[in-house]
Design an enzyme around this catalytic site. Structure first.
Site: not given
Ligand code: 5GP
Length: 190
Positions: A52, A111, A139, A160, A173
């Site tokens: 990402g 996230d 977020k 999202f 992407r």
């Molecule tokens: P975490 O929950 O561990 O902070 O995030 C893990 C991964 O989930 C992020 O690096 C990202 O790749 C994916 N992710 C989290 N929120 C979103 C979102 O709103 N859109 C997309 N496409 N991926 C997300």
């Protein structure tokens, strides 16, 4: 739409633009200037979290007016059942030892915070010179664990998002802006 033709991204009725290209680029330039000031006397080593962060990372590095080395680390969360435990699988390890370097870990989005928390703990055991975080998006409503990021591009609501490195089903992407899909499942099926 004529058969066999698709609308350009910008006219896609399934995509609501959240942050446009110019706004992203302006913010990336600001972050680059800030990082340039902060790391003037350090050995900046950037680690991007695949996949990402790759688009953000490539723009951010070119906005930093210093010699920079960089590397990538690949992660994926274990299944949904274990995700809340913060277990992350390393799908690609570092190529360069970060030992003794001033590491800037670059992530697409905070996230739940579980991925970054895992990576921070892993990197702290490697005797770095220093460690800071840069995330394009944050977020806060979704955080399960608090992670301190020194550089944040944009704080966004609990929606999202796709584009600028973030995917849905490995697609989108390459969108040059950030968008909220009205129907993510329909995008992933394209
Ligand atoms: P975490 O929950 O561990 O902070 O995030 C893990 C991964 O989930 C992020 O690096 C990202 O790749 C994916 N992710 C989290 N929120 C979103 C979102 O709103 N859109 C997309 N496409 N991926 C997300």
């Amino acid at each position: 739409m004529a058969a066999g033709r698709r609308e350009s991204f910008i006219n896609d009725p399934n995509l609501d633009v959240m942050i446009d290209y110019e706004t992203i680029q302006a913010r990336v330039r600001e972050l680059g200037a800030e990082i340039t000031r902060d790391y003037a006397n350090k050995k900046l080593h950037v680690i991007g979290v695949l996949k990402g962060a790759c688009v953000f990372l490539s723009d951010l590095m070119r906005a930093i007016d210093l010699p920079v080395s960089f590397d990538f680390i690949g992660t994926s969360s274990y299944g949904a059942s274990t995700k809340s435990s913060g277990e992350v699988r390393i799908t690609k390890d570092l190529d360069i030892s970060p030992c003794g370097r001033d590491v800037l870990l670059v992530e697409d989005i905070i996230d739940t915070g579980l991925t970054l928390n895992y990576l921070i703990n892993m990197l702290r055991s490697r005797e770095l010179g220093s460690l800071e975080i840069a995330a394009l998006l944050d977020k806060p409503e979704r955080h399960e664990i608090e992670v301190h990021a020194r550089y944040i591009g944009f704080t966004i609501p609990n929606q999202f998002v796709v584009g600028y490195g973030l995917d849905v089903g490995e697609l989108y992407r390459n969108l040059p802006f950030l968008a909220v899909p009205k129907n993510p499942d329909a995008l992933a099926r394209r």
